[in-house]
Design an enzyme around this catalytic site. Structure first.
Site, PDB file in Angstrom:
ATOM      1  N   ASP A  19      -2.816   2.784  -7.608  1.00  8.66           N
ATOM      2  CA  ASP A  19      -3.027   2.772  -6.154  1.00  8.66           C
ATOM      3  C   ASP A  19      -2.026   3.678  -5.440  1.00  8.66           C
ATOM      4  O   ASP A  19      -2.192   3.972  -4.253  1.00  8.66           O
ATOM      5  CB  ASP A  19      -2.978   1.344  -5.585  1.00  8.66           C
ATOM      6  CG  ASP A  19      -1.738   0.577  -5.980  1.00  8.66           C
ATOM      7  OD1 ASP A  19      -1.291   0.712  -7.128  1.00  8.66           O
ATOM      8  OD2 ASP A  19      -1.205  -0.165  -5.120  1.00  8.66           O
ATOM      9  N   TYR A  64       1.322 -11.746   0.262  1.00  7.26           N
ATOM     10  CA  TYR A  64       1.682 -10.655  -0.659  1.00  7.26           C
ATOM     11  C   TYR A  64       2.870 -11.077  -1.530  1.00  7.26           C
ATOM     12  O   TYR A  64       2.872 -10.881  -2.742  1.00  7.26           O
ATOM     13  CB  TYR A  64       2.019  -9.444   0.200  1.00  7.26           C
ATOM     14  CG  TYR A  64       2.263  -8.140  -0.502  1.00  7.26           C
ATOM     15  CD1 TYR A  64       1.252  -7.193  -0.625  1.00  7.26           C
ATOM     16  CD2 TYR A  64       3.521  -7.819  -0.995  1.00  7.26           C
ATOM     17  CE1 TYR A  64       1.497  -5.965  -1.231  1.00  7.26           C
ATOM     18  CE2 TYR A  64       3.762  -6.603  -1.605  1.00  7.26           C
ATOM     19  CZ  TYR A  64       2.739  -5.675  -1.716  1.00  7.26           C
ATOM     20  OH  TYR A  64       2.985  -4.463  -2.319  1.00  7.26           O
TER      21      TYR A  64
HETATM   22 FE1  FEO Z   1       0.726  -1.113  -4.920  1.00  4.68          FE
HETATM   23 FE2  FEO Z   1       2.163  -2.008  -7.821  1.00  4.68          FE
HETATM   24  O1  FEO Z   1       0.975  -1.091  -6.735  1.00  4.68           O
END
Ligand code: FEO
Length: 396
Positions: A83, A193
């Site tokens: 990502d 998160y």
């Molecule tokens: Fe946002 Fe560990 O990747």
């Protein structure tokens, strides 16, 4: 398109409004996410991280509209998960010799993902890279926040910490900065998160925050790789991480269950009644594991001082949603939390016994033997469930 962060630092990433699942289907991203990439344009031009694979072409095309790609002097890879590194193959097909500054572990990871022998320059803690005009990038490896290769870097004079995944949120916004967005949405996404990504690495979080404090670097901006940039009181998120990493709990109990014919739910509801009778100040919450977002439940567990988990016995085991959740809980390594199990059965009591065992294996302190009901709970089981809730509170 680029958006200015401060002086010659710009955001050149991608906002992914459509994203609803991340890490495969392990993490729900109900507010989308962003892949933050940053460009520093001083005497040297430095690119920090890129974007997720599906947006590689779009990203490189956008970047080329912002800067002549051949003028990029250095690329910093703070973390090699796709990502953030996903546009490197596309970008480096155009500028193949550009040096990539990253940790030794990131080299392994990048080679493992892309099988390319790019121009890697490995860095260690405290190494500096001059970007010109009297400014340096200082490298701060942050192993296990949340992968072995993870790294921060810090831009002097502008006082910007590029923290990659740490301090992030899967939270899409065009507004870029923390002070401009809805604060309750931001708070929800930041703790979700942490609970679902950083929690297993809390010891490393504490150590890294201590190190950061000792470095005594002025921090005016924390540019994470997901979500908004912290510029208003940027250390507020560092303080939150320090709290979440340190045996975090609120005055909350979370009751999680799955149910076939509402028997296990009835036990859950009456345990909740007992908890309420015993202590009205406790914020007790109930979640059906099968119908609620698993990542939201995980967030509630982080907030809890204790949980109760129940399932009826099915096929000599527990129901699918509770089984999956227990596997997630085990990996997330919650500490300093108490627990107990419950459930209905028609054949045997295996489900609640298994939950009890799995909770212990996941590091919870199980403080009561399971409460069970043979078939549907009758008046006696209901009374016992209320008493069970009261006892549970008395043992916290
Ligand atoms: Fe946002 Fe560990 O990747």
């Amino acid at each position: 398109m680029k958006k200015q962060v401060i002086n010659n630092v710009s955001w050149v990433g991608k906002n992914d409004w459509e994203l609803r699942q991340f890490h495969g289907y392990e993490y729900s991203t109900n507010r989308g996410s962003t892949y933050n990439s940053f460009l520093i344009q001083e005497e040297k031009n430095v690119l920090i991280d890129t974007v997720f694979v599906p947006f590689a072409k779009e990203y490189v095309s956008n970047l080329a509209s912002v800067i002549d790609l051949k003028k990029i002097d250095y690329i910093i890879v703070n973390h090699a998960e796709p990502d953030h590194s996903g546009a490197l193959p596309e970008l480096l097909s155009l500028i193949p010799d550009t040096p990539i500054y990253c940790t030794e572990n990131a080299v392994k990871s990048l080679k493992g993902h892309y099988y390319k022998d790019w121009n890697f320059v490995t860095v260690k803690a405290g190494d500096k890279l001059s970007v010109g005009n009297g400014k340096d990038l200082i490298f701060i490896p942050a192993p296990m926040l949340h992968w072995p290769d993870s790294m921060f870097c810090y831009l002097t004079e502008d006082n910007v910490l590029f923290s990659n995944d740490a301090f992030g949120q899967h939270f899409c916004s065009e507004l870029l900065f923390n002070d401009l967005v809805d604060q309750s949405e931001l708070a929800e996404e930041a703790i979700k998160y942490y609970a679902n990504i950083l929690n297993p690495f809390s010891k490393f979080v504490t150590k890294k925050i201590d190190e950061l404090i000792k470095l005594n670097l002025p921090i005016d901006y924390i540019c994470t790789s997901h979500g908004v940039i912290w510029r208003d009181n940027p250390l507020q998120i560092v303080k939150k991480y320090a709290e979440w990493a340190n045996n975090y709990q609120e005055n909350q109990i979370t009751v999680i269950y799955d149910t076939m014919y509402n028997g296990t739910r009835t036990i859950a509801e009456n345990i909740v009644r007992g908890i309420n009778i015993a202590d009205k100040s406790i914020n007790v919450k109930m979640y059906n594991a099968a119908t609620n977002d698993k990542n939201d439940i995980i967030t509630e567990i982080l907030k809890s001082k204790a949980i109760l988990m129940g399932s009826p016995t099915v096929n000599n085991g527990l129901m699918y949603a509770t089984a999956g959740l227990l596997e997630l809980i085990k990996g997330l390594k919650f500490i300093n939390k108490k627990a107990a199990a419950f459930g209905c059965y028609g054949w045997n009591e295996l489900a609640s016994k298994k939950i009890d065992t799995l909770l212990r294996e996941a590091g919870f302190e199980v403080i009561l033997e399971p409460i069970t009901s043979y078939w549907e709970p009758d008046a006696d089981v209901i009374d016992k469930s209320i008493e069970y809730g009261k006892n549970f509170v008395s043992l916290l």
